[in-house]
Design a protein around this motif. Sequence first.
Motif, PDB file in Angstrom:
ATOM      1  N   ALA A 139      -4.472   1.329  -0.948  1.00 60.74           N
ATOM      2  CA  ALA A 139      -4.600   2.273   0.159  1.00 60.74           C
ATOM      3  C   ALA A 139      -5.832   3.159   0.028  1.00 60.74           C
ATOM      4  O   ALA A 139      -6.093   3.986   0.915  1.00 60.74           O
ATOM      5  CB  ALA A 139      -3.348   3.152   0.230  1.00 60.74           C
ATOM      6  N   GLY A 140      -6.583   3.011  -1.057  1.00 61.59           N
ATOM      7  CA  GLY A 140      -7.765   3.842  -1.259  1.00 61.59           C
ATOM      8  C   GLY A 140      -7.463   5.229  -1.782  1.00 61.59           C
ATOM      9  O   GLY A 140      -8.354   6.083  -1.829  1.00 61.59           O
ATOM     10  N   VAL A 141      -6.215   5.475  -2.193  1.00 63.62           N
ATOM     11  CA  VAL A 141      -5.834   6.797  -2.688  1.00 63.62           C
ATOM     12  C   VAL A 141      -6.418   7.040  -4.075  1.00 63.62           C
ATOM     13  O   VAL A 141      -6.820   8.151  -4.413  1.00 63.62           O
ATOM     14  CB  VAL A 141      -4.295   6.934  -2.721  1.00 63.62           C
TER      15      VAL A 141
ATOM     16  N   THR B 159       0.845  -1.195   0.000  1.00 65.39           N
ATOM     17  CA  THR B 159       0.000   0.000   0.000  1.00 65.39           C
ATOM     18  C   THR B 159       0.878   1.241   0.000  1.00 65.39           C
ATOM     19  O   THR B 159       1.974   1.249   0.574  1.00 65.39           O
ATOM     20  CB  THR B 159      -0.930   0.043   1.229  1.00 65.39           C
TER      21      THR B 159
ATOM     22  N   PRO C 298     -10.278  10.038  -5.019  1.00 64.75           N
ATOM     23  CA  PRO C 298      -9.792   8.816  -5.675  1.00 64.75           C
ATOM     24  C   PRO C 298     -10.049   8.710  -7.177  1.00 64.75           C
ATOM     25  O   PRO C 298      -9.348   7.954  -7.851  1.00 64.75           O
ATOM     26  CB  PRO C 298     -10.514   7.705  -4.906  1.00 64.75           C
ATOM     27  N   ASN C 299     -11.020   9.438  -7.701  1.00 67.55           N
ATOM     28  CA  ASN C 299     -11.276   9.352  -9.139  1.00 67.55           C
ATOM     29  C   ASN C 299     -10.860  10.610  -9.893  1.00 67.55           C
ATOM     30  O   ASN C 299     -11.216  10.768 -11.072  1.00 67.55           O
ATOM     31  CB  ASN C 299     -12.742   9.018  -9.413  1.00 67.55           C
TER      32      ASN C 299
ATOM     33  N   ASN D 273       0.245   5.427   0.649  1.00 68.34           N
ATOM     34  CA  ASN D 273      -0.732   6.445   1.042  1.00 68.34           C
ATOM     35  C   ASN D 273      -0.021   7.781   1.247  1.00 68.34           C
ATOM     36  O   ASN D 273       0.307   8.159   2.363  1.00 68.34           O
ATOM     37  CB  ASN D 273      -1.449   6.020   2.318  1.00 68.34           C
TER      38      ASN D 273
ATOM     39  N   ARG E 270      -4.038   2.041  -5.122  1.00 71.33           N
ATOM     40  CA  ARG E 270      -5.420   1.560  -5.065  1.00 71.33           C
ATOM     41  C   ARG E 270      -5.683   0.823  -3.754  1.00 71.33           C
ATOM     42  O   ARG E 270      -6.744   0.976  -3.133  1.00 71.33           O
ATOM     43  CB  ARG E 270      -5.714   0.627  -6.229  1.00 71.33           C
TER      44      ARG E 270
ATOM     45  N   ASP F 138      -9.026   5.142  -7.247  1.00 71.74           N
ATOM     46  CA  ASP F 138     -10.000   4.095  -7.526  1.00 71.74           C
ATOM     47  C   ASP F 138      -9.937   3.759  -9.013  1.00 71.74           C
ATOM     48  O   ASP F 138      -9.190   2.889  -9.428  1.00 71.74           O
ATOM     49  CB  ASP F 138     -11.394   4.553  -7.104  1.00 71.74           C
TER      50      ASP F 138
END
Length: 291
Positions: A121-123, A5, A39-40, A7, A119, A125
Amino acid sequence: MITKTLNPPVGRSTLPFIDASHPDRPLAVNCYRPARHAPNDPVIVVQHGMLRNGDDYRDFWIDAAEKHNLLIVAPTFPDEPFPKAEGYNNGLVISGDGAIAPRADWLYAVPGRVLDALRAAGVIDKPVIRIFGHSAGGQFVHRMLATEGGALFEAAMASNPGWYTLPTLERRFPEGLGGLGLDPDALTRWFAYPMIIFAGNRDIVTSDPNLPAQPEALAQGPHRFGRAHFMLDFARAEASRLGVPCNWQLITVDGIGHDGAAMSRAAAAYWFEGGRIPSAEELGKQVEPVL
């Protein structure tokens, strides 16, 4: 431990990265994350030049990042674990004994694994992702497209490479793609990708000690700007011979030489300001090149 991950905090950061295929060769990922980036929102992957200065190349994009809300991601390959052109531009494709290394060892998949870690880490999408490389990074980008394909990237620019891997299976890598186990379908896919060769028309110095000067490079022209035209002409002729479309284009940046900062600003304007190429004065032409 393999990096799973990533971040990055808001602002500038330099994060350690251990790639699964190269656990004994530490990398860094230099990032710039605007406070409002979601994220997008768009992502720009930036491949540095021969100085392995991913921090500089990240910084070249900060103004654009703030203006257009871009996450800047610059995977950085330090010279000690990834020495010389063989260890970066040429992607560790050729091993020390001159043989073709196992595909799992090639570096051209590393940007994709960096994106996977972001991705995880959710940073990010499912953003639109573009990749830009200058000089040695331009060599890296076009060889990545040739060997890995462009599925990860909405757009890709190879800016001012010192020389090119030609789209032919008849010449051995890195002059061509021979010996890599690729087939004509791989060439067709590369031709189909809308690759941009981004060339400063003042990148015409022939005495630069960092300009590749082996016979295969000199056969492409005396300087980087000439070699860009050679590459496109070669590709169009080869695609015509194979009966397939070639979707590449060469975009000229007037008044700019081998300057990574100026070419980065030009790329940002082209992508995010409706295809505009700023003047050399607006780009801040520099006397000394930024490699």
